[in-house]
Design a protein around this motif. Structure first.
Motif, PDB file in Angstrom:
ATOM      1  N   PRO A 165       0.822  -1.216   0.000  1.00 21.58           N
ATOM      2  CA  PRO A 165       0.000   0.000   0.000  1.00 21.58           C
ATOM      3  C   PRO A 165       0.851   1.259   0.000  1.00 21.58           C
ATOM      4  O   PRO A 165       2.068   1.223   0.210  1.00 21.58           O
ATOM      5  CB  PRO A 165      -0.808  -0.138   1.305  1.00 21.58           C
ATOM      6  CG  PRO A 165      -0.738  -1.571   1.654  1.00 21.58           C
ATOM      7  CD  PRO A 165       0.580  -2.070   1.146  1.00 21.58           C
ATOM      8  N   SER A 166       0.197   2.365  -0.255  1.00 17.61           N
ATOM      9  CA  SER A 166       0.884   3.649  -0.250  1.00 17.61           C
ATOM     10  C   SER A 166       1.488   3.900   1.126  1.00 17.61           C
ATOM     11  O   SER A 166       1.090   3.309   2.129  1.00 17.61           O
ATOM     12  CB  SER A 166      -0.090   4.772  -0.601  1.00 17.61           C
ATOM     13  OG  SER A 166      -0.674   4.537  -1.858  1.00 17.61           O
ATOM     14  N   GLU A 167       2.473   4.771   1.145  1.00 15.82           N
ATOM     15  CA  GLU A 167       3.151   5.071   2.397  1.00 15.82           C
ATOM     16  C   GLU A 167       2.148   5.579   3.429  1.00 15.82           C
ATOM     17  O   GLU A 167       1.339   6.454   3.157  1.00 15.82           O
ATOM     18  CB  GLU A 167       4.234   6.128   2.165  1.00 15.82           C
ATOM     19  CG  GLU A 167       5.042   6.440   3.415  1.00 15.82           C
ATOM     20  CD  GLU A 167       6.147   7.444   3.137  1.00 15.82           C
ATOM     21  OE1 GLU A 167       6.854   7.798   4.079  1.00 15.82           O
ATOM     22  OE2 GLU A 167       6.284   7.857   1.970  1.00 15.82           O
ATOM     23  N   GLY A 168       2.224   4.957   4.599  1.00 17.20           N
ATOM     24  CA  GLY A 168       1.319   5.356   5.667  1.00 17.20           C
ATOM     25  C   GLY A 168      -0.005   4.631   5.661  1.00 17.20           C
ATOM     26  O   GLY A 168      -0.849   4.893   6.513  1.00 17.20           O
ATOM     27  N   LYS A 169      -0.231   3.700   4.693  1.00 17.67           N
ATOM     28  CA  LYS A 169      -1.517   3.008   4.605  1.00 17.67           C
ATOM     29  C   LYS A 169      -1.372   1.501   4.766  1.00 17.67           C
ATOM     30  O   LYS A 169      -2.260   0.752   4.395  1.00 17.67           O
ATOM     31  CB  LYS A 169      -2.208   3.328   3.279  1.00 17.67           C
ATOM     32  CG  LYS A 169      -2.568   4.806   3.126  1.00 17.67           C
ATOM     33  CD  LYS A 169      -3.260   5.076   1.799  1.00 17.67           C
ATOM     34  CE  LYS A 169      -3.560   6.565   1.639  1.00 17.67           C
ATOM     35  NZ  LYS A 169      -4.180   6.862   0.330  1.00 17.67           N
ATOM     36  N   MET A 170      -0.225   1.037   5.277  1.00 15.93           N
ATOM     37  CA  MET A 170      -0.064  -0.377   5.572  1.00 15.93           C
ATOM     38  C   MET A 170      -1.030  -0.774   6.700  1.00 15.93           C
ATOM     39  O   MET A 170      -1.542   0.069   7.449  1.00 15.93           O
ATOM     40  CB  MET A 170       1.377  -0.660   6.014  1.00 15.93           C
ATOM     41  CG  MET A 170       2.414  -0.434   4.922  1.00 15.93           C
ATOM     42  SD  MET A 170       2.379  -1.725   3.653  1.00 15.93           S
ATOM     43  CE  MET A 170       2.982  -3.102   4.609  1.00 15.93           C
ATOM     44  N   VAL A 171      -1.293  -2.094   6.779  1.00 21.13           N
ATOM     45  CA  VAL A 171      -2.140  -2.584   7.863  1.00 21.13           C
ATOM     46  C   VAL A 171      -1.528  -2.218   9.205  1.00 21.13           C
ATOM     47  O   VAL A 171      -2.226  -1.853  10.159  1.00 21.13           O
ATOM     48  CB  VAL A 171      -2.331  -4.114   7.735  1.00 21.13           C
ATOM     49  CG1 VAL A 171      -3.078  -4.650   8.951  1.00 21.13           C
ATOM     50  CG2 VAL A 171      -3.112  -4.452   6.478  1.00 21.13           C
ATOM     51  N   SER A 172      -0.174  -2.294   9.285  1.00 18.21           N
ATOM     52  CA  SER A 172       0.495  -1.914  10.523  1.00 18.21           C
ATOM     53  C   SER A 172       0.296  -0.434  10.821  1.00 18.21           C
ATOM     54  O   SER A 172       0.129  -0.043  11.981  1.00 18.21           O
ATOM     55  CB  SER A 172       1.986  -2.248  10.425  1.00 18.21           C
ATOM     56  OG  SER A 172       2.587  -1.564   9.331  1.00 18.21           O
ATOM     57  N   ASP A 173       0.315   0.412   9.767  1.00 16.58           N
ATOM     58  CA  ASP A 173       0.084   1.847   9.982  1.00 16.58           C
ATOM     59  C   ASP A 173      -1.328   2.087  10.502  1.00 16.58           C
ATOM     60  O   ASP A 173      -1.550   2.924  11.390  1.00 16.58           O
ATOM     61  CB  ASP A 173       0.296   2.613   8.669  1.00 16.58           C
ATOM     62  CG  ASP A 173       1.724   2.513   8.167  1.00 16.58           C
ATOM     63  OD1 ASP A 173       2.626   2.460   9.030  1.00 16.58           O
ATOM     64  OD2 ASP A 173       1.935   2.480   6.951  1.00 16.58           O
ATOM     65  N   ILE A 174      -2.295   1.367   9.927  1.00 19.61           N
ATOM     66  CA  ILE A 174      -3.674   1.519  10.391  1.00 19.61           C
ATOM     67  C   ILE A 174      -3.815   1.038  11.834  1.00 19.61           C
ATOM     68  O   ILE A 174      -4.474   1.681  12.657  1.00 19.61           O
ATOM     69  CB  ILE A 174      -4.630   0.746   9.454  1.00 19.61           C
ATOM     70  CG1 ILE A 174      -4.614   1.388   8.051  1.00 19.61           C
ATOM     71  CG2 ILE A 174      -6.044   0.729  10.008  1.00 19.61           C
ATOM     72  CD1 ILE A 174      -5.385   0.616   7.028  1.00 19.61           C
ATOM     73  N   ASN A 175      -3.124  -0.091  12.149  1.00 21.58           N
ATOM     74  CA  ASN A 175      -3.177  -0.579  13.533  1.00 21.58           C
ATOM     75  C   ASN A 175      -2.536   0.427  14.485  1.00 21.58           C
ATOM     76  O   ASN A 175      -3.020   0.634  15.601  1.00 21.58           O
ATOM     77  CB  ASN A 175      -2.475  -1.932  13.639  1.00 21.58           C
ATOM     78  CG  ASN A 175      -3.280  -3.043  12.990  1.00 21.58           C
ATOM     79  OD1 ASN A 175      -4.511  -2.978  12.905  1.00 21.58           O
ATOM     80  ND2 ASN A 175      -2.618  -4.085  12.510  1.00 21.58           N
ATOM     81  N   ASN A 176      -1.411   1.041  14.041  1.00 22.15           N
ATOM     82  CA  ASN A 176      -0.771   2.052  14.892  1.00 22.15           C
ATOM     83  C   ASN A 176      -1.695   3.243  15.095  1.00 22.15           C
ATOM     84  O   ASN A 176      -1.827   3.767  16.204  1.00 22.15           O
ATOM     85  CB  ASN A 176       0.548   2.495  14.258  1.00 22.15           C
ATOM     86  CG  ASN A 176       1.597   1.407  14.273  1.00 22.15           C
ATOM     87  OD1 ASN A 176       1.528   0.505  15.114  1.00 22.15           O
ATOM     88  ND2 ASN A 176       2.565   1.461  13.390  1.00 22.15           N
ATOM     89  N   ALA A 177      -2.315   3.694  13.978  1.00 18.06           N
ATOM     90  CA  ALA A 177      -3.241   4.826  14.099  1.00 18.06           C
ATOM     91  C   ALA A 177      -4.416   4.466  15.000  1.00 18.06           C
ATOM     92  O   ALA A 177      -4.875   5.287  15.801  1.00 18.06           O
ATOM     93  CB  ALA A 177      -3.744   5.244  12.713  1.00 18.06           C
ATOM     94  N   TRP A 178      -4.911   3.229  14.861  1.00 16.53           N
ATOM     95  CA  TRP A 178      -6.014   2.777  15.705  1.00 16.53           C
ATOM     96  C   TRP A 178      -5.573   2.730  17.169  1.00 16.53           C
ATOM     97  O   TRP A 178      -6.338   3.099  18.069  1.00 16.53           O
ATOM     98  CB  TRP A 178      -6.486   1.409  15.248  1.00 16.53           C
ATOM     99  CG  TRP A 178      -7.774   0.986  15.902  1.00 16.53           C
ATOM    100  CD1 TRP A 178      -7.929   0.210  16.995  1.00 16.53           C
ATOM    101  CD2 TRP A 178      -9.095   1.359  15.501  1.00 16.53           C
ATOM    102  NE1 TRP A 178      -9.247   0.059  17.300  1.00 16.53           N
ATOM    103  CE2 TRP A 178      -9.994   0.740  16.398  1.00 16.53           C
ATOM    104  CE3 TRP A 178      -9.621   2.135  14.478  1.00 16.53           C
ATOM    105  CZ2 TRP A 178     -11.358   0.885  16.307  1.00 16.53           C
ATOM    106  CZ3 TRP A 178     -10.989   2.270  14.379  1.00 16.53           C
ATOM    107  CH2 TRP A 178     -11.839   1.659  15.287  1.00 16.53           C
ATOM    108  N   GLY A 179      -4.323   2.258  17.410  1.00 16.10           N
ATOM    109  CA  GLY A 179      -3.812   2.269  18.771  1.00 16.10           C
ATOM    110  C   GLY A 179      -3.725   3.673  19.333  1.00 16.10           C
ATOM    111  O   GLY A 179      -4.040   3.907  20.507  1.00 16.10           O
TER     112      GLY A 179
END
Length: 970
Positions: free
Chosen positions: A347-361
């Motif tokens: 995915p685009s920078e900042g839109k990885m599943v890990s990025d979403i999980n971090n944002a959700w955290g």
């Protein structure tokens, strides 16, 4: 391209090649050369002259070979031309062509015969030599191709490359065979060769991009047309039509690939859009949760708390579903990319599943912090309101006390007073100083409360500070004025000695008693805030202790009133001339009685307030117990379900579809538990509305329950998605259920910690157990590193079951077999052992249905019906195998095997029986889980005969792998 000169020798005699080429070929060869040179935007006019410098000759060879030649010389001198021609001739020779008597000097000098001979050599090598039809090549292959293509046409009989083409029908037949819309063959006449030839030449040039190399007049006017010219022209037809077929195949392949890419790109765009929307929502929500701007009133903070509850109840749950769906879409997309041999989706920078999980955290962290801040702010405002009310009460009492004190202290009454009056004023002033000292504690309390309100950031701190400052300034002024009056009275004390001891005693005892009553009234009217039943019990105990002191206080009151009564008796007895009230104090007996009555009136009011608060705390305790009883059930239930899901994901039983059905039923049972969660949310809301901040009856908070519930829903959804991806992998790769079960058994065996993943060493041991040859040397380590780069591209150090299946499916994937075709026919036949002609015509295209009906033998089984066809023998015949009818009522059949069966138990028992015919002994040696397969193996060996030795040999080799895996497992 790779054939040697031996192929070319079949096309000419031992005489020099150029000696056989008449000048009439110049036109044909020139047209042939231009058909290739025009691809580079150039052409030749004179074949003898235009190749002399070697530049166009090298260009021609590069076009027809698709290779790059050495860099040509750009000079105009003879030596440069000879160098270029030599490079071209050397390239021709490198392709296995023997050049006879052709040198660079002759080409540079414009020798026509040598030039034409060289071009003919090039045509043979690059246009005719590679033609191959049924193991014949070059001239014979081209002739055979022409014969086959023109066989269905009347009046066409191609036997050679000269007189067979004079009537032009051969050229027209070739065009009509491949492009029937270009020529109306039925209107052609054999006795009109000029029309036939010109029609073929014109159509070939206009629609097939084949230049006009021959003239119809030359062919018709010659008894025997030149064979080489005809071959050159006909070879152009061969390449034109073969290229079109390749182009169509290539276009179909491209369309298929593009369709897969378009689908994947749409999934990628959907992921990017969903991820962007979710991240944007998180980005907008976090600042709202991080807004810590406090409110000034409890009502405003309660509204913020209600807004936060609406966010939790209405706005967040849909986003939790979107996040879960986003992860499922991402996993599905990655699976499809792996199955289509595409690179993994990044995915685009900042839109990885890990990025979403971090944002959700971060969102949940901000959410937790916001909730804590709200509760702390409510506590703070509650505390502030209590302190502010307390400050106002104490300030009002103090201001009431100080009212008129400044005027009293500023009086000059001692200047005209008598001695007794002066003494009275002095004693009165002493009493006032005692009273002033008694009020010092109240002033300090007022200042302390104001300081605490400032520290707690009370919104009305300026007015509080102003009032406190006014009280302090007034208090300092009173102190100064008191000091000045005291000094003035002391100066006149020598003149005034009369003093009334009784008034003084009254004043001294009345002042502290009056201060005690005022303090008691303050305490009885003081508001209180408690959060537990223990705290209210403590207040009740203190109040009871206070009531126990009332009898002694009443005795003190009676004693003070007795002093006043004594003064009245003395005045009455001795007729003392006193003016009005006690000169030493402003406190009167009436005031003491009034305050005492007020104290007695406030005591039962305080009793009632404590009783009401005790009832409130009992109700709060009930709410705590009610919430704890449910939380202590739901919390362990969620933990138990999480453990069960973990075991289900490891200990899968049945087919993948059965597992998926069971998991969805399991998910439904979990979702049906949601009303209990909602009921607990309702109890939690009642607790928050009652401002209950702790609960000693349970270790679970609503936040713990929410997080656990969301994790439970996410985990079951991920597990279902994993099974769906396994089904997708199985169907795409053609993996059988037995293979999947074997893969799962191997994976679970080495998954020691039941984490659902294998470490590098566990994965290596699993591969070795499955028969992979991974040696303990540098080569074996390199091979294992290559495998790890496939199953663990992100270098996480672990292998998931999905990655393990993907790898094993690539390793075990096979092409279509007779069994697969037979199974497909069985589906069309409605699971019967035969198929009817009507069923074939209904399910297959007409030409393929007729093909099967014409070649299928009649079905001779006992369950056959009239017209039944044997699709089993037909399927095995497609793959060159033989099929024999089952020996009994079982569905076992034997045919030539191309790969070992997937049942490890059958191979193990077959191997044992082949080396030891003692069946009971073998059965006793087998583990319990392989015993049910023993009988199948025994039956397989009973049908063994000399004609089926190849089957048992395959059994033996396959058993080696199965026994190895069995003993490794044990």
């Amino acid at each position: 391209m790779g054939a040697g000169c031996g192929t070319l020798s079949a096309l000419h005699t031992n005489a020099p090649l150029y000696s056989l080429l008449p000048p009439l070929l110049s036109q044909t060869f020139t047209a042939w050369c231009n058909s290739h040179l025009r691809k580079t935007g150039t052409q030749i006019e004179n074949i003898e002259e235009d190749f002399r410098d070697g530049l166009k000759l090298m260009l021609l060879l590069e076009v027809i070979s698709g290779e790059r030649l050495a860099k040509p010389e750009r000079g105009k001198m003879r030596v440069h031309k000879i160098s270029n021609v030599n490079k071209a001739l050397n390239f021709i020779a490198s392709k296995g062509v023997k050049l006879v008597s052709i040198g660079a000097e002759e080409i540079v000098d414009g020798n026509a015969k040598m030039t034409l001979g060289m071009i003919w050599t090039i045509i043979l090598r690059f246009a005719i030599q590679d033609i191959s039809v049924e193991e014949t090549s070059a001239k014979e292959g081209l002739l055979l191709w022409c014969q086959r293509k023109t066989a269905p046409y009347k009046n066409v009989n191609i036997q050679n490359f000269h007189i067979s083409w004079k009537d032009g029908l051969g050229f027209c037949a070739l065009i009509h065979r491949h492009r029937p819309e270009l020529i109306d063959y039925g209107k052609l006449r054999k006795d009109d060769p000029m029309t036939n030839l010109n029609t073929a030449f014109d159509v070939a040039e206009k629609y097939l991009d084949i230049p006009k190399m021959l003239d119809a007049e030359d062919i018709v006017g010659t008894a025997r047309p030149d064979e080489k010219a005809i071959m050159t022209y006909v070879s152009s037809f061969y390449h034109a039509f073969s290229g079109a077929q390749k182009a169509e195949t290539a276009a179909n392949r491209i369309c298929k690939v593009l369709a897969v890419n378009q689908e994947n790109e749409q999934l990628m765009e959907d992921y990017e859009r969903l991820a962007s929307d979710l991240l944007e929502w998180i980005r907008r929500t976090i600042p709202w949760l991080e807004n810590r701007l406090p409110e000034n009133t409890m009502q405003a903070m309660q509204q913020k708390l209600e807004d936060f509850r609406d966010y939790r109840r209405l706005h967040k749950p849909p986003k939790v579903q979107e996040k879960c769906q986003l992860e499922i879409n991402f996993n599905t997309l990655q699976t499809k990319l792996r199955l289509s041999n595409r690179p993994a989706f990044m995915p685009s920078e900042g839109k990885m599943v890990s990025d979403i999980n971090n944002a959700w955290g971060n969102l949940e962290g901000a959410e937790k912090g916001y909730e804590e801040w709200l509760l702390n702010e409510i506590r703070r405002l509650e505390r502030l309101d209590h302190l502010a009310e307390k400050f106002r009460q104490k300030a009002a009492i103090h201001e009431a006390w100080t009212e008129g004190k400044e005027e009293m202290l500023q009086k000059k009454d001692y200047e005209t007073a008598s001695l007794s009056e002066i003494k009275a004023l002095l004693k009165k002033h002493e009493a006032f100083e005692s009273d002033l000292a008694a009020h010092q504690d109240r002033v300090e309390q007022i200042a302390a409360i104001a300081q605490e309100l400032n520290e707690l950031d009370y919104y009305d701190s300026p007015s509080v500070n102003a009032r406190c400052q006014k009280i302090c300034d007034q208090w300092d002024g009173l102190g100064g004025m008191t000091q000045k009056r005291s000094e003035a009275l002391q100066r006149t004390e020598k003149l005034l000695e009369t003093i009334d001891q009784l008034y003084l005693e009254f004043a001294k005892r009345a002042a502290p008693f009056n201060n005690w009553m005022e303090g008691a009234m303050e305490d009885l009217q003081d508001t209180f805030i408690v959060h537990t039943i223990e705290e209210i019990k403590g207040l009740s105990t203190a109040h009871e202790q206070f009531k126990a002191t009332l009898p002694d206080a009443d005795k003190e009151r009676l004693a003070i009133l007795g002093i006043q009564n004594e003064i009245a008796k003395i005045v009455q007895t001795y007729h003392v001339n006193i003016a009005g009230s006690n000169p030493y104090t402003t406190i009167t007996p009436q005031e003491i009685n009034a305050k005492w009555d007020k104290v007695k009136q406030l005591v039962p009011q305080r009793d009632q307030a404590l009783i009401e608060e005790h009832t409130k705390q009992q109700n709060n305790e009930r709410l705590r117990v009610q919430f704890a009883n449910q939380a202590n059930i739901i919390g362990p239930w969620i933990q138990t379900k999480m453990g069960e899901i973990g075991r289900i994901s490891i200990e899968m039983h049945g087919t993948l579809e059965d597992q998926l059905t069971n998991l969805r039923q399991y998910e439904k049972s979990i979702v049906n538990y949601k009303p209990k969660i909602d009921q607990l949310e309702g109890d939690h809301q009642l607790i928050q509305e009652a401002l209950i901040f702790d609960n000693k009856h349970t270790k679970y908070t609503m936040e713990h329950i929410r997080v656990g519930w969301e994790q439970l829903l996410t985990t079951i959804a991920r597990t279902i998605n994993e099974i769906e991806n396994q089904i997708l992998t199985r169907d795409a790769k053609g993996i059988s259920q037995e293979q999947l079960n074997e893969f799962r058994a191997s994976f679970n065996h080495f998954d020691r910690d039941h984490s659902g993943t294998l470490g590098a060493e566990e994965f290596k041991a699993c591969l070795i157990s499955l028969g992979f040859d991974i040696a303990n040397d540098a080569q074996g380590e390199n091979e294992f590193a290559r495998i790890m780069s496939i199953v663990d591209p992100n270098r996480m150090g672990s292998v998931t079951f999905q990655a393990f299946i993907d790898f094993m499916s690539r390793e075990t994937a096979d092409t279509d077999t007779a069994d697969q075709v037979m199974a497909s026919f069985k589906i069309l036949a409605g699971d019967k052992n035969y198929i009817l002609a009507d069923e074939l015509r209904r399910e297959l295209p007409p030409d393929q249905a007729d093909y099967c009906i014409a070649r299928m033998a009649p079905y001779t089984g006992p369950d056959g019906v009239p017209g039944a066809l044997d699709y089993m023998s037909f399927s095995t015949a497609l793959y060159g195998e033989t099929y024999s009818r089952p020996l009994s009522n079982t569905h076992t059949h034997t045919h030539t095997l191309t790969s070992p069966p997937s049942c490890p138990g059958l191979f193990c028992t077959s191997l044992a029986l082949s080396f030891c015919p003692s069946v009971p002994f073998i059965r006793s040696m087998l583990p319990h889980d392989l015993s049910p397969l023993f009988c199948n193996a025994a039956e397989a060996l009973q049908v063994y005969n000399e004609g089926e030795r190849n089957v048992c040999l395959l059994f033996v080799f396959s058993c080696c792998h199965c026994f190895f895996f069995f003993f490794i497992k044990k």
